[in-house]
Design a protein around this motif. Structure first.
Motif, PDB file in Angstrom:
ATOM      1  N   ASN A  68       7.612  12.961  23.385  1.00  0.00           N
ATOM      2  CA  ASN A  68       7.175  12.220  24.568  1.00  0.00           C
ATOM      3  C   ASN A  68       6.791  10.789  24.209  1.00  0.00           C
ATOM      4  OD1 ASN A  68       7.567  14.297  26.382  1.00  0.00           O
ATOM      5  ND2 ASN A  68       5.460  15.032  26.272  1.00  0.00           N
ATOM      6  N   ALA A  69       6.124  10.642  23.055  1.00  0.00           N
ATOM      7  CA  ALA A  69       5.720   9.300  22.625  1.00  0.00           C
ATOM      8  C   ALA A  69       6.928   8.426  22.301  1.00  0.00           C
ATOM      9  CB  ALA A  69       4.802   9.398  21.406  1.00  0.00           C
ATOM     10  N   LEU A  70       7.959   9.019  21.710  1.00  0.00           N
ATOM     11  CA  LEU A  70       9.158   8.253  21.377  1.00  0.00           C
ATOM     12  C   LEU A  70       9.898   7.774  22.622  1.00  0.00           C
ATOM     13  CD1 LEU A  70      10.629  10.250  18.348  1.00  0.00           C
ATOM     14  CD2 LEU A  70       9.512   8.021  18.319  1.00  0.00           C
ATOM     15  N   LEU A  71       9.722   8.466  23.754  1.00  0.00           N
ATOM     16  CA  LEU A  71      10.343   8.009  24.999  1.00  0.00           C
ATOM     17  C   LEU A  71       9.818   6.639  25.408  1.00  0.00           C
ATOM     18  CD1 LEU A  71      10.386  11.211  27.257  1.00  0.00           C
ATOM     19  CD2 LEU A  71      12.341  10.095  26.190  1.00  0.00           C
ATOM     20  N   LEU A  72       8.598   6.327  25.014  1.00  0.00           N
ATOM     21  CA  LEU A  72       7.977   5.057  25.388  1.00  0.00           C
ATOM     22  C   LEU A  72       8.348   3.929  24.436  1.00  0.00           C
ATOM     23  CD1 LEU A  72       4.409   6.479  26.109  1.00  0.00           C
ATOM     24  CD2 LEU A  72       6.294   6.169  27.711  1.00  0.00           C
ATOM     25  N   GLY A  73       9.027   4.251  23.351  1.00  0.00           N
ATOM     26  CA  GLY A  73       9.388   3.233  22.372  1.00  0.00           C
ATOM     27  C   GLY A  73       8.571   3.381  21.104  1.00  0.00           C
ATOM     28  N   LEU A  99      -0.219   4.814  19.440  1.00  0.00           N
ATOM     29  CA  LEU A  99      -0.869   6.099  19.664  1.00  0.00           C
ATOM     30  C   LEU A  99      -1.239   6.801  18.358  1.00  0.00           C
ATOM     31  CD1 LEU A  99       1.342   7.538  22.558  1.00  0.00           C
ATOM     32  CD2 LEU A  99      -0.904   6.472  22.747  1.00  0.00           C
ATOM     33  N   GLY A 100      -0.933   6.145  17.226  1.00  0.00           N
ATOM     34  CA  GLY A 100      -1.253   6.727  15.933  1.00  0.00           C
ATOM     35  C   GLY A 100      -0.149   7.581  15.351  1.00  0.00           C
ATOM     36  N   LEU A 101       1.046   7.507  15.937  1.00  0.00           N
ATOM     37  CA  LEU A 101       2.159   8.315  15.456  1.00  0.00           C
ATOM     38  C   LEU A 101       2.839   7.639  14.275  1.00  0.00           C
ATOM     39  CD1 LEU A 101       3.747  10.937  16.291  1.00  0.00           C
ATOM     40  CD2 LEU A 101       5.357   9.402  17.426  1.00  0.00           C
ATOM     41  N   THR A 102       3.072   8.381  13.217  1.00  0.00           N
ATOM     42  CA  THR A 102       3.838   7.873  12.076  1.00  0.00           C
ATOM     43  C   THR A 102       5.317   8.062  12.391  1.00  0.00           C
ATOM     44  OG1 THR A 102       2.051   8.562  10.584  1.00  0.00           O
ATOM     45  CG2 THR A 102       4.177   8.011   9.590  1.00  0.00           C
ATOM     46  N   VAL A 103       5.963   6.970  12.791  1.00  0.00           N
ATOM     47  CA  VAL A 103       7.318   7.056  13.326  1.00  0.00           C
ATOM     48  C   VAL A 103       8.298   7.565  12.284  1.00  0.00           C
ATOM     49  CG1 VAL A 103       9.230   5.753  14.331  1.00  0.00           C
ATOM     50  CG2 VAL A 103       6.887   5.288  15.056  1.00  0.00           C
ATOM     51  N   GLN A 104       8.224   7.065  11.064  1.00  0.00           N
ATOM     52  CA  GLN A 104       9.175   7.470  10.041  1.00  0.00           C
ATOM     53  C   GLN A 104       9.063   8.971   9.745  1.00  0.00           C
ATOM     54  OE1 GLN A 104      11.544   5.677   8.742  1.00  0.00           O
ATOM     55  NE2 GLN A 104      10.983   3.754   9.742  1.00  0.00           N
TER      56      GLN A 104
END
Length: 362
Positions: free
Chosen positions: A241-246, A253-258
């Motif tokens: 869901n967070a990745l949908l926002l970019g 939001l504190g997400l480690t994208v890699q």
């Protein structure tokens, strides 16, 4: 800040009340049970559904042969179809979110081709392997196929992820995915030239796709791998869901994208690779199922989408298996032909719909 496209998705999400969504979800569960029983009951030998239920409950059927047909042949096939549909649907959903591409899927982006290459390397080059692809393999060989197919799928998906960061156009990305698929197919063609006739025939039959070649012994491998990967996907709901926002918003939001991207790649690759290893490259289900669930529930929330995709995928796979057996008496049609007939209208609808409105997050 939320993009306009994501706001549009959330507005659609609010159009269905929790009661309506619960009714739809319950209907899907009932549909799954009905499709599962039909897949057990129908075939070259038709068995009444009440007798199927009696056999599953351990009771004696009217004819003793019916119990053998159900327990030895149809039940493993139905379980395999259920797992395959769920796995391919979730894998397609993960990739559509990761690439922000509504046409992404294990087949379209070449993931299944990568998995096929891994299997081909095992089947066509392993000197110790018997000519029959899966019939005589033991547990260790099953794990070898799973690992080979998953690594092949992960390789192609990783390449597509690298390319997707440099290419913005959807059609360009899809073309590159097809090119990767052609490249892996070329390598397989070269391997076929140096293989024995028996192994070539085994591999060609495998490419048609089938749920009927998986035995109880192989389900011991298939079930835990798929279930664990599906549970991993469920735990990824908030991250998706967070990745949908970019990526920028996801980081805020504190997400480690890699780390999240690697987790999604791993999960999607295992789901697609394992099913490809045991059932062959099943086309279109991974692309079509997520769109059907988005339209049915009118949401982009993965907390709702992932469970619904699991159920819808299982239903469509069971229906495809039914149609592959019922069209011609005493003959089973290639599964890929049936899934293409199911998936093509959905993919066509997606392309036409995108011409009128941009309905997918970018």
């Amino acid at each position: 800040m939320l993009s306009e496209k994501y706001k549009f998705k959330n507005s659609l999400f609010n159009q269905k009340s929790p009661v309506i969504k619960s009714i739809i979800f319950s209907s899907l569960l009932i549909g799954l049970l009905f499709a599962f029983l039909l897949d057990l009951a129908l075939g070259s030998v038709s068995i009444p559904i009440h007798e199927v239920i009696n056999i599953l409950l351990g009771q004696e059927p009217e004819k003793a042969t019916w119990a053998n047909i159900i327990l030895k042949f149809r039940l493993p096939k139905a379980l395999t179809a259920t797992l395959a549909g769920a796995a391919l649907g979730v894998s397609g959903l993960q990739m559509q979110t990761l690439f922000k591409n509504p046409l992404a899927g294990p087949f379209v982006l070449g993931i299944s081709s990568g998995a096929s290459l891994g299997v081909a390397l095992v089947v066509l080059t392993a000197s110790a392997m018997t000519p029959t692809l899966l019939a005589d393999l033991g547990i260790i060989s099953d794990f070898g196929l799973v690992i080979a197919a998953s690594l092949g799928a992960a390789l192609v998906l990783g390449m597509m992820l690298v390319v997707s960061r440099r290419v913005q156009e959807t059609m360009t990305l899809l073309i590159l995915g097809l090119l990767f698929g052609y490249a892996t197919s070329a390598i397989v063609s070269i391997l076929l030239q140096f293989s024995s006739k028996e192994r070539i025939q085994s591999y060609i039959m495998w490419t048609f796709g089938s749920f009927s070649g998986v035995t109880w012994k192989q389900l011991i491998v298939l079930i835990p791998v798929i279930v664990l990967s599906l549970l991993t996907a469920v735990l990824q709901s908030k991250s998706l869901n967070a990745l949908l926002l970019g990526e920028s918003y996801a980081r805020s939001l504190g997400l480690t994208v890699q780390k999240t991207r690697f987790s999604i790649i791993t999960s999607a690759s295992i789901l697609a690779g394992v099913i490809t290893a045991f059932c062959g490259p099943i086309a279109f289900l991974g692309v079509a199922i997520p769109h059907l669930c988005r339209s049915l529930f009118m949401t982009s929330d993965h907390r709702m989408l992932i469970p619904s995709v699991i159920i819808m995928g299982a239903i469509l796979a069971l229906i495809a298996d039914l149609f592959s057996q019922l069209w011609v008496s005493q003959m089973v049609l290639p599964l890929n032909a049936i899934t293409a007939l199911i998936g093509t209208p959905v993919v066509t609808w997606v392309i036409l719909r995108r011409n009128s409105q941009k309905s997918f997050p970018s």
